[in-house]
Scaffold this motif. Structure first.
Motif, PDB file in Angstrom:
ATOM      1  N   SER B 172     -96.109 -32.652  19.273  1.00  0.00           N
ATOM      2  CA  SER B 172     -96.540 -32.319  17.924  1.00  0.00           C
ATOM      3  C   SER B 172     -97.959 -32.804  17.649  1.00  0.00           C
ATOM      4  N   LYS B 173     -98.579 -33.430  18.654  1.00  0.00           N
ATOM      5  CA  LYS B 173     -99.977 -33.886  18.558  1.00  0.00           C
ATOM      6  C   LYS B 173    -100.180 -34.934  17.466  1.00  0.00           C
ATOM      7  N   THR B 174     -99.126 -35.712  17.177  1.00  0.00           N
ATOM      8  CA  THR B 174     -99.265 -36.768  16.170  1.00  0.00           C
ATOM      9  C   THR B 174     -98.801 -38.099  16.763  1.00  0.00           C
ATOM     10  N   LEU B 175     -98.414 -39.017  15.874  1.00  0.00           N
ATOM     11  CA  LEU B 175     -98.147 -40.393  16.272  1.00  0.00           C
ATOM     12  C   LEU B 175     -97.101 -40.539  17.376  1.00  0.00           C
ATOM     13  N   LYS B 176     -96.002 -39.765  17.332  1.00  0.00           N
ATOM     14  CA  LYS B 176     -94.962 -39.950  18.347  1.00  0.00           C
ATOM     15  C   LYS B 176     -95.490 -39.607  19.732  1.00  0.00           C
ATOM     16  N   ASP B 177     -96.361 -38.613  19.791  1.00  0.00           N
ATOM     17  CA  ASP B 177     -96.911 -38.194  21.071  1.00  0.00           C
ATOM     18  C   ASP B 177     -97.952 -39.199  21.563  1.00  0.00           C
ATOM     19  N   ALA B 178     -98.682 -39.786  20.612  1.00  0.00           N
ATOM     20  CA  ALA B 178     -99.630 -40.843  20.968  1.00  0.00           C
ATOM     21  C   ALA B 178     -98.872 -42.027  21.573  1.00  0.00           C
ATOM     22  N   LEU B 179     -97.700 -42.327  21.003  1.00  0.00           N
ATOM     23  CA  LEU B 179     -96.868 -43.417  21.532  1.00  0.00           C
ATOM     24  C   LEU B 179     -96.384 -43.103  22.952  1.00  0.00           C
ATOM     25  N   ASN B 180     -95.927 -41.870  23.166  1.00  0.00           N
ATOM     26  CA  ASN B 180     -95.515 -41.461  24.521  1.00  0.00           C
ATOM     27  C   ASN B 180     -96.657 -41.685  25.511  1.00  0.00           C
ATOM     28  N   GLU B 181     -97.848 -41.257  25.106  1.00  0.00           N
ATOM     29  CA  GLU B 181     -98.989 -41.315  26.015  1.00  0.00           C
ATOM     30  C   GLU B 181     -99.393 -42.770  26.281  1.00  0.00           C
ATOM     31  N   ALA B 182     -99.317 -43.618  25.258  1.00  0.00           N
ATOM     32  CA  ALA B 182     -99.633 -45.035  25.452  1.00  0.00           C
ATOM     33  C   ALA B 182     -98.627 -45.663  26.414  1.00  0.00           C
ATOM     34  N   LEU B 183     -97.347 -45.283  26.271  1.00  0.00           N
ATOM     35  CA  LEU B 183     -96.328 -45.815  27.185  1.00  0.00           C
ATOM     36  C   LEU B 183     -96.600 -45.355  28.618  1.00  0.00           C
ATOM     37  N   ARG B 184     -97.057 -44.113  28.769  1.00  0.00           N
ATOM     38  CA  ARG B 184     -97.373 -43.606  30.108  1.00  0.00           C
ATOM     39  C   ARG B 184     -98.543 -44.376  30.710  1.00  0.00           C
ATOM     40  N   ASP B 185     -99.532 -44.662  29.887  1.00  0.00           N
ATOM     41  CA  ASP B 185    -100.668 -45.467  30.364  1.00  0.00           C
ATOM     42  C   ASP B 185    -100.167 -46.843  30.799  1.00  0.00           C
ATOM     43  N   TRP B 186     -99.305 -47.424  29.982  1.00  0.00           N
ATOM     44  CA  TRP B 186     -98.817 -48.783  30.259  1.00  0.00           C
ATOM     45  C   TRP B 186     -98.059 -48.824  31.589  1.00  0.00           C
ATOM     46  N   VAL B 187     -97.199 -47.830  31.802  1.00  0.00           N
ATOM     47  CA  VAL B 187     -96.437 -47.752  33.055  1.00  0.00           C
ATOM     48  C   VAL B 187     -97.379 -47.715  34.258  1.00  0.00           C
ATOM     49  N   ALA B 188     -98.512 -47.032  34.076  1.00  0.00           N
ATOM     50  CA  ALA B 188     -99.438 -46.862  35.191  1.00  0.00           C
ATOM     51  C   ALA B 188    -100.376 -48.058  35.362  1.00  0.00           C
ATOM     52  N   ASN B 189    -100.421 -48.930  34.369  1.00  0.00           N
ATOM     53  CA  ASN B 189    -101.384 -50.052  34.413  1.00  0.00           C
ATOM     54  C   ASN B 189    -100.744 -51.384  34.036  1.00  0.00           C
ATOM     55  N   VAL B 190     -99.532 -51.583  34.532  1.00  0.00           N
ATOM     56  CA  VAL B 190     -98.770 -52.769  34.118  1.00  0.00           C
ATOM     57  C   VAL B 190     -99.456 -54.083  34.472  1.00  0.00           C
ATOM     58  N   GLU B 191    -100.220 -54.083  35.555  1.00  0.00           N
ATOM     59  CA  GLU B 191    -100.790 -55.348  36.025  1.00  0.00           C
ATOM     60  C   GLU B 191    -101.723 -55.995  35.010  1.00  0.00           C
ATOM     61  N   ASP B 192    -102.671 -55.200  34.496  1.00  0.00           N
ATOM     62  CA  ASP B 192    -103.735 -55.821  33.696  1.00  0.00           C
ATOM     63  C   ASP B 192    -103.671 -55.490  32.207  1.00  0.00           C
ATOM     64  N   THR B 193    -102.750 -54.609  31.806  1.00  0.00           N
ATOM     65  CA  THR B 193    -102.835 -54.051  30.453  1.00  0.00           C
ATOM     66  C   THR B 193    -101.794 -54.623  29.487  1.00  0.00           C
ATOM     67  N   PHE B 194    -102.229 -54.879  28.272  1.00  0.00           N
ATOM     68  CA  PHE B 194    -101.322 -55.273  27.189  1.00  0.00           C
ATOM     69  C   PHE B 194    -101.307 -54.147  26.156  1.00  0.00           C
ATOM     70  N   TYR B 195    -100.104 -53.765  25.770  1.00  0.00           N
ATOM     71  CA  TYR B 195     -99.945 -52.695  24.794  1.00  0.00           C
ATOM     72  C   TYR B 195     -99.712 -53.326  23.418  1.00  0.00           C
ATOM     73  N   ILE B 196    -100.667 -53.141  22.525  1.00  0.00           N
ATOM     74  CA  ILE B 196    -100.514 -53.640  21.149  1.00  0.00           C
ATOM     75  C   ILE B 196     -99.855 -52.536  20.323  1.00  0.00           C
ATOM     76  N   ILE B 197     -98.541 -52.659  20.134  1.00  0.00           N
ATOM     77  CA  ILE B 197     -97.812 -51.674  19.330  1.00  0.00           C
ATOM     78  C   ILE B 197     -98.056 -51.982  17.854  1.00  0.00           C
ATOM     79  N   GLY B 198     -98.238 -50.934  17.058  1.00  0.00           N
ATOM     80  CA  GLY B 198     -98.693 -51.110  15.684  1.00  0.00           C
ATOM     81  C   GLY B 198     -97.607 -51.261  14.644  1.00  0.00           C
ATOM     82  N   THR B 199     -96.362 -51.077  15.030  1.00  0.00           N
ATOM     83  CA  THR B 199     -95.333 -51.179  14.007  1.00  0.00           C
ATOM     84  C   THR B 199     -94.108 -51.907  14.555  1.00  0.00           C
TER      85      THR B 199
END
Lengths: 292, 403
Positions: B172-199
């Motif tokens: 839907s190109k909104t917040l839920k999809d942004a969350l999916n994409e952030a999770l995908r980034d996190w899965v791919a960069n677990v070593e060095d990345t911290f995910y700051i979830i906003g809610t």
């Protein structure tokens, strides 16, 4: 709810998955496991693909349950889910598709793979019963880690469905026992830290990881995520018992669509042709590094 | 309904608020999620961490935010004494930064060197980009294409702060999809990345951690209202998308049973139209983004697109603790439409000289519905959780003005 103890099945009760891996072992060859999404790009084409995969050399089949928000999947599988949903895919149709496949094929193990919400929405008990009745052999639920699978795994096991757990490069030695405790069918080793269809792991790293897993389990090991070519697939089964190929196969489906997203003539043949070349790579591979 | 000893005891050690919450993530993320949980548990009990957090909240964010008596609004509605908790006066203009400061301090303790975030309205993205700049960490923010379009000023702000803004064109190109994409980034960069979830959503420990960092809002209100009125408030009102500002205001008061708490969901074009973002009113329990909670979904379990004029409320889920507070009936969940929020946006600007964000404008729309019926000694506190500068383009276009 407490975990039900996994009761070892006798040889007669053993399911298709165990039988298939036993046969692969006897033949000393690796297994080829293609993945497609149910209903992609439409119900009829998808069923034709599913029915054709065994002839193309599939030893086991993973069938994706479409989900609107597949967070562990890359763009290729995401798009396949979207296509399927747009064409009217629903869980009931996915199960009907399995039933239609089973009418012709009583032996090839079929594993449903996907996310928990459509299963939870269907109702765990009803889903497990219907999946079993349709001829499903196992489940892989990406967003149910061991910490959360208590409400599905024991129910599935009781109905005779294998519950396949995933191990990843981040699953360290401390955690591996947790992953293996309650696992059945086979272990799905995710070869990269990442989503499906993106980068590929170095074969040496995959081999090392598979050998590490073998020290902890006798279950067969299938490797997936990031394996795209017959050559990579062949290299993977030099160590693993089976290799899963999804995105590069699904990409061939996409390549066979016209501008409106409809399947062009020849799509099924092209996809199955590619599946055949993957199977050939896998079946011709030397089983060098494999433990006896 | 059985009375609980406390409403502040959750989650359990597995991150569950009764049937809700949990850690529904891919195995790749699981070890990392457990690591975040350990790091947060240690930090929470470490006085040095609490001191550091307090320092930045005071000197960088500008806390405490005022508790302000709205004389003209109170007069207009002719009922309850209406207070605004002025979290829109925080640095970056919303409550989001309370949580970002806390989480980036955790990320530093864990030795993470890269920050990612998702954003809807852009407030959380801006707050994350801000603290990433402050602590000199590279930052990537995922934002739906549709939100990028309607929140252009915040996109530019994030870029000025040095963050990379990645447009998300899936779903839907909104917040839920942004969350999916952030999770995908996190899965791919677990070593060095911290995910700051906003809610207050995502896998455990995020719902509890974000709630704790936002609880500074309610804790301040408790002190401030005692100083101003000599007693606790009677009613608390907050808007709710994922629910972090509401959780932050409510949590310190959950066991003060006499206090009524009302959270206002976004009813979009109206609950009856199906075009809304009210997960509790129009959804049912399911699993998405690492937790079980109420979700807008079809009968096949496919997640539906939410609709709200406010990008910050445009999310088909809600934090799991809210799902639980809803079921145990400790908090009332109501809704306000786009139109009601637009009206509140305008009368608040004129009567109080405060241009509210469209998110708290939903809360104010509900205050407008109930304040007049309440007695004049009734103390009502509403969280003014964000300022409306970011929304002027949306509002202008809604009222037919070209900027």
């Amino acid at each position: 709810m407490r975990a039900s103890q996994a009761v070892p099945l006798s040889a007669a009760q053993e399911g298709r998955i165990a039988r298939r891996f036993a046969r692969l072992k006897t033949a000393d060859r690796g297994g080829f496991v293609p993945f497609i999404t149910a209903g992609d790009p439409d119900g009829d084409t998808s069923l034709a693909l599913l029915k054709g995969l065994t002839g193309a050399g599939a030893d086991l089949i993973e069938l994706g349950m479409p989900f609107s928000d597949p967070m562990a999947d890359g763009p290729i599988i995401q798009a396949s889910s979207q296509r399927a949903l747009k064409a009217g895919a629903r869980m009931r149709r996915t199960l009907a598709m399995v039933e239609a496949f089973r009418a012709d094929d009583g032996e090839t193990p079929l594993i449903l793979m996907g996310y928990y919400n459509p299963i939870f929405s269907y109702g765990v008990g009803a889903f497990v019963a219907d999946a079993r009745a349709a001829g499903v052999d196992g489940l892989i639920v990406v967003d149910l880690p061991p910490e959360e699978d208590e409400e599905l795994r024991p129910v599935a096991r009781e109905a005779g469905l294998d519950f396949v757990r995933m191990a990843t490069p981040t699953t360290d030695d401390k955690r591996i026992a947790r992953v293996l405790d309650g696992a059945s069918g086979f272990i799905y080793y995710v070869s990269i830290t990442g989503i499906t269809g993106t980068r590929s792991a170095a074969i040496a790293a995959v081999t090392e990881a598979v050998e590490r897993l073998r020290r902890h389990t006798d279950l067969p090991i299938a490797v997936g995520f990031g394996i795209k070519t017959p050559e990579q697939a062949a290299a993977v089964v030099s160590a693993a018992d089976a290799v899963v190929v999804g995105s590069s196969l699904v990409e061939k489906i996409f390549a066979g669509l016209d501008d409106s997203g409809a399947a062009r003539a020849g799509l099924v043949e092209a996809v199955l042709g590619f599946a055949g070349s993957l199977a050939e790579g896998v079946h011709g591979a030397r089983r060098g590094a494999r433990a006896p | 309904m059985q009375e609980l000893n406390t409403y502040r005891g959750g989650p359990d050690e597995r991150g569950h608020f009764d049937a809700y919450g949990g850690r529904y993530v891919a195995e790749t993320l699981m070890p990392l999620v457990l690591e975040v949980e350990r790091a947060y548990a240690q930090a929470k009990d470490d006085p040095a961490f609490q001191e550091e957090l307090a320092y930045y909240l005071k000197h960088y964010v500008g806390r405490p935010s005022p508790l302000y008596f709205t004389e003209r609004l109170t007069e207009r509605f002719g009922g309850a004494r209406i207070y605004f908790k002025r979290d829109e006066l925080n640095h970056t203009g919303a409550h989001k930064i309370n949580n970002c400061v806390g989480q980036i301090l955790i990320a530093r303790r864990m030795g993470k060197t890269r920050i990612i975030a998702e954003t809807g309205a852009g407030q959380h993205g801006v707050a994350t980009a801000t603290v990433a700049a402050l602590f000199n960490l590279p930052c990537t923010v995922y934002m739906g294409c549709k939100d990028i379009e309607r929140q252009a000023p915040n996109v530019f702000r994030m870029k000025l702060l040095g963050a990379e803004v990645v447009p998300v064109a899936s779903g839907s190109k909104t917040l839920k999809d942004a969350l999916n994409e952030a999770l995908r980034d996190w899965v791919a960069n677990v070593e060095d990345t911290f995910y700051i979830i906003g809610t207050v959503a995502g896998p455990h420990p995020y719902p509890a951690m974000v709630r704790d960092f936002q609880s500074v809002i309610g804790n301040e209100v408790r002190e401030q209202i005692m100083a101003l009125e000599g007693r606790l408030p009677d009613t608390l009102v907050a808007c709710i998308g994922g629910g972090s500002n509401a959780m932050g205001l409510f949590y310190p008061f959950l066991d003060d049973r006499q206090i009524r708490m009302i959270a206002v969901e976004a009813a979009g074009l109206g609950l009856e139209t199906g075009k809304h973002a009210a997960s509790l009113a129009g959804g049912r329990p399911g699993v998405l983004h690492g937790n079980r909670t109420y979700l807008l979904q079809d009968d096949d379990g496919q997640i539906l697109e939410a609709h709200s004029i406010s990008a910050g409320l445009d999310y088909p889920g809600i934090g799991p603790e809210h799902a639980w507070l809803h079921d145990v009936e400790r908090v009332e969940y109501v809704s306000a439409t786009d139109q009601e929020a637009l009206e509140a946006f305008q009368f608040c600007s004129r009567l109080e000289g405060i241009i509210p964000a469209l998110e708290p404008a939903h809360a104010l729309a509900h205050v407008a519905k109930i304040a007049g019926e309440l007695p004049p000694d009734h103390l009502l506190v509403m969280n003014m959780c964000g300022r409306g500068d970011k929304d002027i383009y949306t509002v202008a276009s809604e009222v037919g003005v070209e900027l």
